[in-house]
Enzyme design. Structure first.
Site, PDB file in Angstrom:
ATOM      1  N   GLN A  79      -8.519  -4.319   8.835  1.00 46.50           N
ATOM      2  CA  GLN A  79      -7.750  -3.382   9.652  1.00 46.50           C
ATOM      3  C   GLN A  79      -6.523  -4.129  10.163  1.00 46.50           C
ATOM      4  O   GLN A  79      -6.554  -5.357  10.288  1.00 46.50           O
ATOM      5  CB  GLN A  79      -8.672  -2.981  10.824  1.00 46.50           C
ATOM      6  CG  GLN A  79      -8.058  -2.240  11.954  1.00 46.50           C
ATOM      7  CD  GLN A  79      -7.909  -0.785  11.614  1.00 46.50           C
ATOM      8  OE1 GLN A  79      -7.124  -0.457  10.731  1.00 46.50           O
ATOM      9  NE2 GLN A  79      -8.648   0.068  12.263  1.00 46.50           N
ATOM     10  N   ARG A  93     -16.313   4.433   3.836  1.00 46.80           N
ATOM     11  CA  ARG A  93     -17.030   5.632   4.277  1.00 46.80           C
ATOM     12  C   ARG A  93     -16.049   6.756   4.594  1.00 46.80           C
ATOM     13  O   ARG A  93     -16.259   7.907   4.220  1.00 46.80           O
ATOM     14  CB  ARG A  93     -17.868   5.307   5.528  1.00 46.80           C
ATOM     15  CG  ARG A  93     -18.761   6.469   5.936  1.00 46.80           C
ATOM     16  CD  ARG A  93     -19.240   6.324   7.360  1.00 46.80           C
ATOM     17  NE  ARG A  93     -18.127   6.444   8.303  1.00 46.80           N
ATOM     18  CZ  ARG A  93     -18.220   6.201   9.593  1.00 46.80           C
ATOM     19  NH1 ARG A  93     -19.359   5.801  10.110  1.00 46.80           N
ATOM     20  NH2 ARG A  93     -17.156   6.346  10.391  1.00 46.80           N
ATOM     21  N   GLY A  94     -14.945   6.426   5.303  1.00 50.95           N
ATOM     22  CA  GLY A  94     -14.036   7.464   5.805  1.00 50.95           C
ATOM     23  C   GLY A  94     -14.455   7.851   7.212  1.00 50.95           C
ATOM     24  O   GLY A  94     -15.610   7.637   7.612  1.00 50.95           O
ATOM     25  N   ASP A  95     -13.524   8.402   7.972  1.00 47.14           N
ATOM     26  CA  ASP A  95     -13.827   8.836   9.348  1.00 47.14           C
ATOM     27  C   ASP A  95     -14.521  10.176   9.328  1.00 47.14           C
ATOM     28  O   ASP A  95     -14.207  11.037   8.502  1.00 47.14           O
ATOM     29  CB  ASP A  95     -12.525   8.966  10.149  1.00 47.14           C
ATOM     30  CG  ASP A  95     -11.981   7.604  10.542  1.00 47.14           C
ATOM     31  OD1 ASP A  95     -12.790   6.717  10.882  1.00 47.14           O
ATOM     32  OD2 ASP A  95     -10.752   7.435  10.489  1.00 47.14           O
ATOM     33  N   ALA A 116     -20.512   2.873   3.891  1.00 47.76           N
ATOM     34  CA  ALA A 116     -19.776   2.354   2.722  1.00 47.76           C
ATOM     35  C   ALA A 116     -20.702   1.527   1.831  1.00 47.76           C
ATOM     36  O   ALA A 116     -20.557   1.539   0.606  1.00 47.76           O
ATOM     37  CB  ALA A 116     -18.591   1.514   3.196  1.00 47.76           C
ATOM     38  N   LYS A 160       7.210   2.988   2.064  1.00 49.72           N
ATOM     39  CA  LYS A 160       8.584   2.620   2.446  1.00 49.72           C
ATOM     40  C   LYS A 160       9.041   1.428   1.604  1.00 49.72           C
ATOM     41  O   LYS A 160       8.846   0.263   1.972  1.00 49.72           O
ATOM     42  CB  LYS A 160       8.633   2.244   3.935  1.00 49.72           C
ATOM     43  CG  LYS A 160       8.377   3.428   4.852  1.00 49.72           C
ATOM     44  CD  LYS A 160       8.647   3.055   6.296  1.00 49.72           C
ATOM     45  CE  LYS A 160       8.443   4.247   7.204  1.00 49.72           C
ATOM     46  NZ  LYS A 160       7.315   4.110   8.098  1.00 49.72           N
ATOM     47  N   GLU A 183       0.830  -1.217   0.000  1.00 51.60           N
ATOM     48  CA  GLU A 183       0.000   0.000   0.000  1.00 51.60           C
ATOM     49  C   GLU A 183       0.862   1.264   0.000  1.00 51.60           C
ATOM     50  O   GLU A 183       1.913   1.297   0.625  1.00 51.60           O
ATOM     51  CB  GLU A 183      -0.867  -0.006   1.265  1.00 51.60           C
ATOM     52  CG  GLU A 183      -1.800   1.192   1.357  1.00 51.60           C
ATOM     53  CD  GLU A 183      -2.944   0.933   2.314  1.00 51.60           C
ATOM     54  OE1 GLU A 183      -3.756   0.023   2.022  1.00 51.60           O
ATOM     55  OE2 GLU A 183      -3.016   1.598   3.342  1.00 51.60           O
TER      56      GLU A 183
END
Ligand code: FAD
Length: 289
Positions: A176, A107-109, A125, A272, A17
């Site tokens: 998560q 959805r997002g916070d 979502a 990274k 990611e």
């Protein structure tokens, strides 16, 4: 390439990611990191998206660059908490135009400090997923939470809501971060008992900064096993040692996941390339077995 095809194979997958820059002046730095990770030829790469839509253009640009120049399938994240139906349709059209075929619908916070506006077209979502299904042409994934989402009353309630996402058209779930694999195994069993059979991609966070992780685990309610806490306490003030220990811990987690039949692993490689490369190299034979 559609991730739905990749997940059909029996082969274990390893994906990475990246997150886009917030501002244009950092774009080239992030693009360079994304390219280095793409050169490792992972099964796919995901590119995150700001909850307030911030950096959304860069999500599309970075995903398109990876897809076009490295032929690595990409998964573009998309949040809806701060988007109107029209905004979403415009983004979907842009994704289609850039040849991006996979979306992680989120959805997002909710903003804590009015940092971005909240719009009312999408509450969950699952509603964004319905919109993407009606637009057509994408493989759609969603987020899931082995320890329960922070707003959910209970893990069981949260799983009922995961079922709504899948009913809406979500074809796979990415978890998560978690640091105790037994939590994931028990979660997958619960999903299957509720009739949720879509692929579950295990999200693994290699810890390179102990302080940051203690804070974000506290916020997300992620359990830190004693073994992990001891490592973070012992090496947390030594960045090079912490990085080595974090890569080793993540590698061990992944080997255990593959050995236990969790075939798809997504590494939160956080721009990274050295971390992504080290993990991939640690798994070079295991991924083929
Ligand atoms: P939802 O699935 O809508 O769930 C939110 C809450 O509502 C949960 O408590 C759920 O139980 C409940 N709920 C859902 N549907 C219903 C319903 N029909 N009725 C009642 N309750 C319901 N954030 C970003 O800003 N950008 C990113 O790129 C990003 N990527 C992520 C990737 C992964 C793999 C994960 C796990 C999270 C990511 N997040 C990202 C964070 C995410 O946006 C937050 O966790 C957010 O709070 C919830 O998003 P969701 O899509 O899971 O929401």
């Amino acid at each position: 390439m559609k991730l739905s095809n990749i997940f059909l194979s029996d082969k274990p997958t390893l994906s990475f990611e990246v997150f886009p820059p917030k501002t244009g002046d950092m774009y080239h730095k992030v693009e360079a990191a994304a390219r280095e990770i793409a050169a490792l030829a992972p099964d796919y790469m995901s590119v995150t998206y700001g909850a307030g839509g911030g950096g959304g253009k860069y999500t599309l640009d970075i995903a398109a660059d990876i897809e076009k120049n490295y032929s690595v399938p990409t998964l573009a994240h998309l949040t809806c908490v701060s988007a109107s139906r029209e905004d979403v349709r415009k983004i979907l059209a842009a994704l289609r135009e850039k040849g991006i075929e996979n979306i992680l619908a989120l959805r997002g916070d909710y903003p804590k400090d009015g940092e971005y506006p909240v719009k009312k077209d999408f509450r969950y979502a699952s509603e964004l997923i319905e919109e993407i299904v009606s637009f057509g042409g994408f493989t759609i994934g969603g987020a899931c939470y082995p320890e329960g989402h922070t707003e959910a009353e209970s893990l069981d309630d949260d799983i009922i809501n995961i079922g709504k996402k899948v009913d809406a058209g979500c074809q796979f779930l990415t978890t998560q971060m978690f640091f105790d694999n037994d939590i994931l195994y028990s979660y997958i069993e619960k999903l299957r008992k509720k009739g949720i059979f879509v692929p579950v991609v295990a999200g693994i966070m290699p810890i390179t900064n102990a302080r940051q992780i203690f804070r974000s685990c506290e916020l997300s309610g992620t359990v830190l096993p004693k073994r992990f806490i001891r490592i973070a306490e012992r090496y947390g003030d030594n960045p090079a040692a912490m990085k080595q220990a974090g890569i080793a811990y993540a590698t061990e987690q992944i080997i255990d996941l593959y050995a236990n039949g969790v075939k798809n692993v997504h590494v939160y490689s956080m721009n990274k390339p050295d971390v992504a490369r080290a993990i991939q190299s640690n798994l070079s034979e295991i991924i083929k077995a």
